[in-house]
Structure formats: structure tokens, C-alpha cells
Design a protein around this motif. Structure first.
Motif, short mmCIF file in Angstrom:
data_model
loop_
_atom_site.label_atom_id
_atom_site.label_comp_id
_atom_site.label_asym_id
_atom_site.label_seq_id
_atom_site.Cartn_x
_atom_site.Cartn_y
_atom_site.Cartn_z
N PRO A 106 53.85 -6.11 71.53
CA PRO A 106 52.60 -5.91 70.78
C PRO A 106 52.20 -4.45 70.67
CG PRO A 106 52.14 -6.80 72.95
CD PRO A 106 53.63 -6.80 72.79
N ARG B 36 49.33 -9.35 62.00
CA ARG B 36 49.39 -10.28 63.14
C ARG B 36 48.95 -11.68 62.72
NH1 ARG B 36 45.57 -8.33 66.80
NH2 ARG B 36 44.86 -6.78 65.34
N LEU C 212 49.64 -12.00 69.97
CA LEU C 212 49.19 -11.15 68.87
C LEU C 212 47.71 -11.31 68.51
CD1 LEU C 212 52.22 -11.37 66.42
CD2 LEU C 212 51.67 -9.58 68.08
N PHE D 62 45.75 -9.57 72.58
CA PHE D 62 46.15 -8.29 71.99
C PHE D 62 45.15 -7.21 72.34
CE2 PHE D 62 46.19 -5.20 68.50
CZ PHE D 62 47.52 -4.82 68.54
#
Length: 75
Positions: free
Chosen positions: A7, A18, A55, A59
Motif C-alpha cells: 500500500p 483503491r 487499501l 490504509f
């Protein structure tokens, strides 16, 4: 440990990228179940869950590091 998805790569920085990846995995999961392929559906369900967690949910973008350039170096 090797990550399935990194990521921290700049490609994953925009939110729309994403979100598009997660949506594609979810649509592919639904397609597999619709076709009656339960094994592949379960595999892609796990992939979709993993991608969504990495994601979207967990994230955390790293701060951009600006490299200082020296103007005194001869070219």
C-alpha cells in the motif's frame, strides 16, 4: 514478510484507484458466484476482503519525503 499488495506504492495513493480495485474484485466475486463457480467465488471473496482491508480500511498514507538538493555540487 512479503506483502501481497504494497500500500506504500505511489500507484495506490489516489482514493479512486483503491476504490476501483476493490470494486473490480467484488464484481469479479459476484460474477464467479453467478456462474456457479463456488470455489473461485470463495477465493475471490477472500481476495476482495483482503484488498478492501489493506487499501480502504487500514490504509495509512506515508508522508511525502522531500529530498533536498544541493546547489553547490558541480555538474
Amino acid at each position: 514478510m512479503i506483502k501481497f499488495i504494497d500500500p506504500d506504492h505511489p500507484f495506490y495513493r489516489p482514493f479512486w484507484v483503491r476504490l476501483l480495485i476493490v470494486a473490480f474484485c467484488a464484481v469479479w466475486t459476484a460474477f464467479e458466484f453467478w456462474q456457479g463457480e463456488n470455489t473461485w467465488g470463495m477465493i475471490f471473496l477472500a481476495v476482495s476482503a483482503y484488498v478492501g482491508c489493506v487499501l480502504i480500511i487500514f490504509f495509512k498514507p506515508k508522508a511525502d519525503v522531500v529530498e533536498e538538493t544541493k546547489t553547490d555540487d558541480p555538474v
